[in-house]
Write a protein that holds these residues in place. Structure first.
Motif, short mmCIF file in Angstrom:
data_model
loop_
_atom_site.label_atom_id
_atom_site.label_comp_id
_atom_site.label_asym_id
_atom_site.label_seq_id
_atom_site.Cartn_x
_atom_site.Cartn_y
_atom_site.Cartn_z
N GLY A 41 6.46 3.00 5.38
CA GLY A 41 6.32 2.12 3.86
C GLY A 41 7.81 2.38 3.04
O GLY A 41 8.11 1.49 2.52
N ALA A 42 8.38 3.61 3.16
CA ALA A 42 9.31 3.85 2.10
C ALA A 42 10.77 3.24 2.89
O ALA A 42 11.57 2.68 2.28
CB ALA A 42 9.81 5.27 2.27
N VAL A 43 10.82 2.90 4.29
CA VAL A 43 11.62 2.13 4.85
C VAL A 43 11.62 0.67 4.67
O VAL A 43 12.59 -0.11 4.58
CB VAL A 43 11.82 2.54 6.42
N GLY A 44 10.52 0.11 4.53
CA GLY A 44 10.16 -1.14 4.07
C GLY A 44 9.68 -1.89 5.30
O GLY A 44 9.75 -3.27 5.43
N VAL A 45 9.20 -1.39 6.49
CA VAL A 45 8.62 -1.70 7.72
C VAL A 45 7.37 -2.17 7.59
O VAL A 45 6.84 -3.16 8.25
CB VAL A 45 8.98 -1.04 8.86
N TYR A 46 6.50 -1.31 6.92
CA TYR A 46 5.02 -1.51 6.70
C TYR A 46 4.44 -2.52 6.07
O TYR A 46 3.51 -3.07 6.32
CB TYR A 46 4.30 -0.07 6.49
N PHE A 96 1.21 -9.46 7.47
CA PHE A 96 0.95 -10.14 8.74
C PHE A 96 -0.41 -9.92 9.16
O PHE A 96 -1.34 -10.64 9.55
CB PHE A 96 1.94 -9.81 10.00
N ALA A 97 -0.96 -8.65 9.29
CA ALA A 97 -1.91 -8.09 10.15
C ALA A 97 -3.24 -7.74 9.01
O ALA A 97 -4.36 -7.81 9.27
CB ALA A 97 -1.84 -7.14 11.02
N GLY A 98 -2.87 -7.66 7.80
CA GLY A 98 -4.17 -7.38 6.84
C GLY A 98 -4.72 -6.18 7.28
O GLY A 98 -4.10 -5.08 7.21
N ALA A 99 -5.92 -6.24 7.40
CA ALA A 99 -6.91 -4.97 7.65
C ALA A 99 -6.56 -4.15 8.88
O ALA A 99 -6.77 -3.03 9.08
CB ALA A 99 -8.25 -5.59 7.56
N GLY A 100 -5.99 -5.05 9.71
CA GLY A 100 -5.42 -4.16 11.08
C GLY A 100 -4.37 -3.39 10.66
O GLY A 100 -4.16 -2.28 11.38
N SER A 102 -2.32 5.25 9.23
CA SER A 102 -1.00 5.05 8.81
C SER A 102 -0.99 3.82 7.49
O SER A 102 -0.43 4.05 6.70
CB SER A 102 -0.15 4.21 10.10
N GLY A 103 -2.29 3.33 7.46
CA GLY A 103 -2.29 2.45 6.11
C GLY A 103 -2.76 3.23 5.07
O GLY A 103 -2.18 2.80 3.97
N PHE A 104 -3.31 4.23 5.17
CA PHE A 104 -3.60 5.20 4.32
C PHE A 104 -2.40 5.94 3.76
O PHE A 104 -2.09 6.37 2.53
CB PHE A 104 -4.56 6.37 4.59
#
Length: 118
Positions: free
Chosen positions: A43-48, A54-58, A64-66
């Motif tokens: 998230g900090a790098v800007g990749v997430y 793109f994937a939403g809930a996936g 990793s979403g947490f």
């Protein structure tokens, strides 16, 4: 198509976790915390963020979403409250998830039958 994208991305994240379980000597707790930290770093790098778009809930449901959600909360709190946001932002952003985990864990502890594996 959204369901397929969510299934594929969420499945790949779970496959990565399963590979860590099978191929390393790391404990499950270390693997789980590693997934959270990876979410924060990505998230900090800007990749997430593009992955979430793109994937939403996936991408938001796995651990990793947490971690990404923690990152977003801290980032927003720092912009509003300054350095104090480092301490408060993650709790504010994830308070519902943390409260649910505590409540459901307590319910499972009250109604479950603990026993040793034999």
């Amino acid at each position: 198509m959204d369901y397929i994208k969510a299934f594929v991305v969420g499945g790949l994240i779970c496959v990565i976790g399963q590979i860590f379980i099978d191929k390393t000597n790391l404990t499950p707790a270390r693997i789980l915390t590693s997934l959270v930290v990876i979410g924060v770093i990505l998230g900090a790098v800007g990749v997430y963020k593009p992955l979430v778009d793109f994937a939403g809930a996936g991408a938001t449901v796995p651990l990793s979403g947490f971690g990404f959600n923690l990152y977003k909360g801290v980032k927003e709190a720092i912009s509003q409250d300054g350095w104090l946001g480092i301490l408060t932002g993650g709790f504010t952003a994830c308070s519902a998830g943390i409260a649910a985990a505590i409540i459901f864990g307590m319910i499972a502890g009250v109604f479950g039958k603990p026993s040793d594996k034999k």
